[in-house]
Design an enzyme around this catalytic site. Structure first.
Site, mmCIF file in Angstrom:
data_model
loop_
_atom_site.group_PDB
_atom_site.id
_atom_site.type_symbol
_atom_site.label_atom_id
_atom_site.label_comp_id
_atom_site.label_asym_id
_atom_site.label_seq_id
_atom_site.Cartn_x
_atom_site.Cartn_y
_atom_site.Cartn_z
ATOM 1 N N LYS A 100 -10.121 3.803 6.211
ATOM 2 C CA LYS A 100 -10.846 3.668 7.475
ATOM 3 C C LYS A 100 -10.315 4.681 8.490
ATOM 4 C CE LYS A 100 -13.628 0.871 7.851
ATOM 5 N NZ LYS A 100 -15.036 1.082 7.390
ATOM 6 N N GLN A 134 -9.067 5.025 11.851
ATOM 7 C CA GLN A 134 -8.600 4.111 12.892
ATOM 8 C C GLN A 134 -8.877 4.607 14.307
ATOM 9 O OE1 GLN A 134 -5.474 5.392 10.725
ATOM 10 N NE2 GLN A 134 -4.371 3.443 10.701
ATOM 11 N N GLY A 149 0.846 -1.193 0.000
ATOM 12 C CA GLY A 149 0.000 0.000 0.000
ATOM 13 C C GLY A 149 0.881 1.242 0.000
ATOM 14 N N ASN A 150 0.324 2.337 0.513
ATOM 15 C CA ASN A 150 1.039 3.610 0.533
ATOM 16 C C ASN A 150 2.317 3.506 1.370
ATOM 17 O OD1 ASN A 150 0.515 6.791 2.045
ATOM 18 N ND2 ASN A 150 1.084 6.508 -0.074
ATOM 19 N N TRP A 151 2.185 2.993 2.579
ATOM 20 C CA TRP A 151 3.335 2.886 3.480
ATOM 21 C C TRP A 151 4.266 1.750 3.026
ATOM 22 C CZ3 TRP A 151 6.911 4.908 5.794
ATOM 23 C CH2 TRP A 151 7.447 4.555 7.033
ATOM 24 N N GLY A 152 3.701 0.645 2.606
ATOM 25 C CA GLY A 152 4.514 -0.463 2.123
ATOM 26 C C GLY A 152 5.384 -0.049 0.942
ATOM 27 N N LYS A 184 -2.113 6.139 19.661
ATOM 28 C CA LYS A 184 -2.028 7.567 19.330
ATOM 29 C C LYS A 184 -3.179 8.038 18.461
ATOM 30 C CE LYS A 184 -0.339 6.711 15.073
ATOM 31 N NZ LYS A 184 0.017 7.247 13.771
ATOM 32 N N LYS A 214 0.164 -0.383 12.610
ATOM 33 C CA LYS A 214 -0.290 0.334 13.796
ATOM 34 C C LYS A 214 -1.707 -0.071 14.129
ATOM 35 C CE LYS A 214 2.873 4.171 12.953
ATOM 36 N NZ LYS A 214 3.113 5.597 12.787
#
Lengths: 342, 342
Positions: free
Chosen positions: A296, A298, A11-14, A205, A119
């Site tokens: 989503k 979170q 995805g975006n972070w991956g 957080k 996270k």
């Protein structure tokens, strides 16, 4: 011994992480130069996403505009991605971890180790009321898992803007190996012997970011916002220490703690939607649909999960900020109660 | 025993505090209801400022639009303000403290105690290279001094918006007495046995705010800003612990620590001027004159003071962020070095 990295998730972070890891393996003799990346296959304009990534070297869907190193090889088959890997990087939505581990069981080398970049926490009917992602990975695959978390908005990391991150480890050698594949001059990695502390910071957080957005919407000013961040950090630490005995205070001073909380409360979707909840009066559900383009929220779901744990254990009064945020999200409590009930 | 409070100072923050203290003394039997406030006499439209405050109950010059309680009595004579006080609240620019203490010496009751609300340190030729304001008060008047500091932008406090603050004490009874006169539901006071930690947080955070403003000006994004805040908090703590042995980590989790740092890096004049330094290319001196309407830029001068201490002791490399901020302010180092040199 040669290590070989597999990325589980794209995805975006991956994809931002693929850029870093693909570059870093060239800097060390002990890493195989090929980094396979598992991609959940999708069709983009009639082409497979894996094919696009492997020819254009760009994840046009989730990280457009950023070139990925050519040694990052997209692969639609989870087992083939991981079967020869010694270092697994989990970077998928947390609800997929359990299924992925079931598929991988018995199919990965015995000297494999893992790191989670996820996270979130998983609500369970066990004694704690939840399970950590790293514990799920450890238990289902029988391997040790580290945790990486920090003030790391993916697009900014992909653009090479300076930031820091934190790796929590149980076994220092694993921590150092994972630092090798992630650390760059503009993505500074610190390692600390506290997997659980790092992981809980990343999960909790987002609840506090809802609080930050609420006080932004209420236009309460900088002092109030700072107070919410501070109380949030305090409750995160208190919760972690109440459930796990080896949590380090130091972890909360690292990027995964104070820095990630500050970033998440300054920008990010949780803050933004909570602010809109105050200014428009619309429900979180409705705003999630209108504002997040399928992503989503979170913070609200984690607030609900946490409230479930806290209320079952009679701990709501000890965590007034998290409890009040839950009530504002789910029980129609007016937003201004955020400063009255804490 | 009845306590009697005197406020030494009547600027923006002093006046905001006068509103709180004047209200709180009514809540306790053990406080005299009159709160004298020393005002450096000025003429406003041909009238004495003290006279205006005592008739209009408003500090029209430094906190316009906010009513002060009628039991707060402005007094132009320092000795008369303090001679019958048992609790002195110092809230003046730090360069005036020494002169004030000289005048008060021998003129105040022997059971007097003090609290400083002054964020700054005093450069000295002693072993440390600096002197704390609370130490100056203690040594010159022979009384104990607490310290109050937190995420407390004066105007927001005066408007009654929710925030927190921290009182550091040496003697718990003093800490509790000062908490009584400051604590309200919207100005929450925590007390901690760490005067020096609280005081150093208040002095050093302005340096970090310059760093926050620089990365804002460079448009480096939320991750980078959070990293600067985190590294700043780390260097503040490291400095405090290097010079004083009883500093508590807990102090940095309080409002005086992380919260004040977050507020100061989000708003505040230091951040604003540093941002303008990047976007306009003008010097800090010029911007101070153009933007601050006569107020001083504390961050740059504190950076200079700190650099003097660090360089004399050969500690610059151990405090790369503070050192780089100094160099950007005073040695024409390009702002982007803030992320390259740390």
């Amino acid at each position: 011994m040669t290590e070989k990295v597999a990325l589980i998730g794209s995805g975006n972070w991956g994809s931002a992480v693929a850029k870093i890891v693909g570059g870093n393996v060239h800097n060390f003799e002990h890493f195989d130069k090929e980094v396979k990346m598992w991609v959940y296959e999708e069709q983009i304009d009639g082409k497979n996403l894996t094919e696009i990534i492997n020819t254009k070297h760009e994840n046009v869907k989730y990280l457009p505009g950023i070139k990925l190193p050519e040694n990052v090889v997209a692969c639609p088959d989870l087992i083939k991605t991981c079967e020869d890997a010694t270092m697994l990087v989990f970077v998928v939505p947390h609800q997929f971890v359990s299924g992925i581990c079931k598929q991988l069981k018995g199919k990965i080398p015995s000297n494999c180790k893992a790191i989670s970049l996820i996270k979130g926490i998983d609500v369970q009917d066990n004694a704690e009321g939840f399970r950590l992602i790293t514990d799920m990975i450890q238990e289902s695959l029988g391997i040790q898992a580290c945790m990486l978390s920090g003030a790391n908005i993916a697009d900014e990391v992909a653009e090479g803007r300076f930031c820091e991150t934190t790796i929590g480890y149980r076994n220092k050698k694993d921590g150092e190996l994972f630092r090798d594949i992630f650390h760059t001059p503009f993505f500074r990695v610190s390692i600390i012997e506290d997997v659980v502390g790092v992981e809980l910071c990343g999960a909790l957080k987002n609840i506090i970011a809802i609080g930050g957005g609420l006080v932004d919407g209420l236009k309460m000013g900088a002092n109030t916002k700072a107070a919410i961040i501070r109380i949030g950090l305090y409750e995160m630490r208190k919760f972690a220490k109440m459930f796990y005995k080896d949590i380090k205070d130091e972890t909360f001073f690292e990027s995964c703690g104070v820095a990630d909380l500050v970033t998440t409360c300054a920008g990010g979707r949780n803050r933004k939607v909570a602010e809109a909840h105050v200014t428009t009066g619309k429900s979180f559900d409705q705003l999630e649909q209108e504002m997040l383009n399928g992503q989503k929220l979170q913070g609200t779901s984690t607030a609900k999960d946490m409230y479930g744990i806290l209320s079952k254990k009679g701990l709501c009064e000890e965590f007034p900020l998290m409890t009040t945020i839950y009530r504002i999200c789910y029980e129609d409590v007016p937003p201004k109660r955020i400063v009255e009930d804490i």
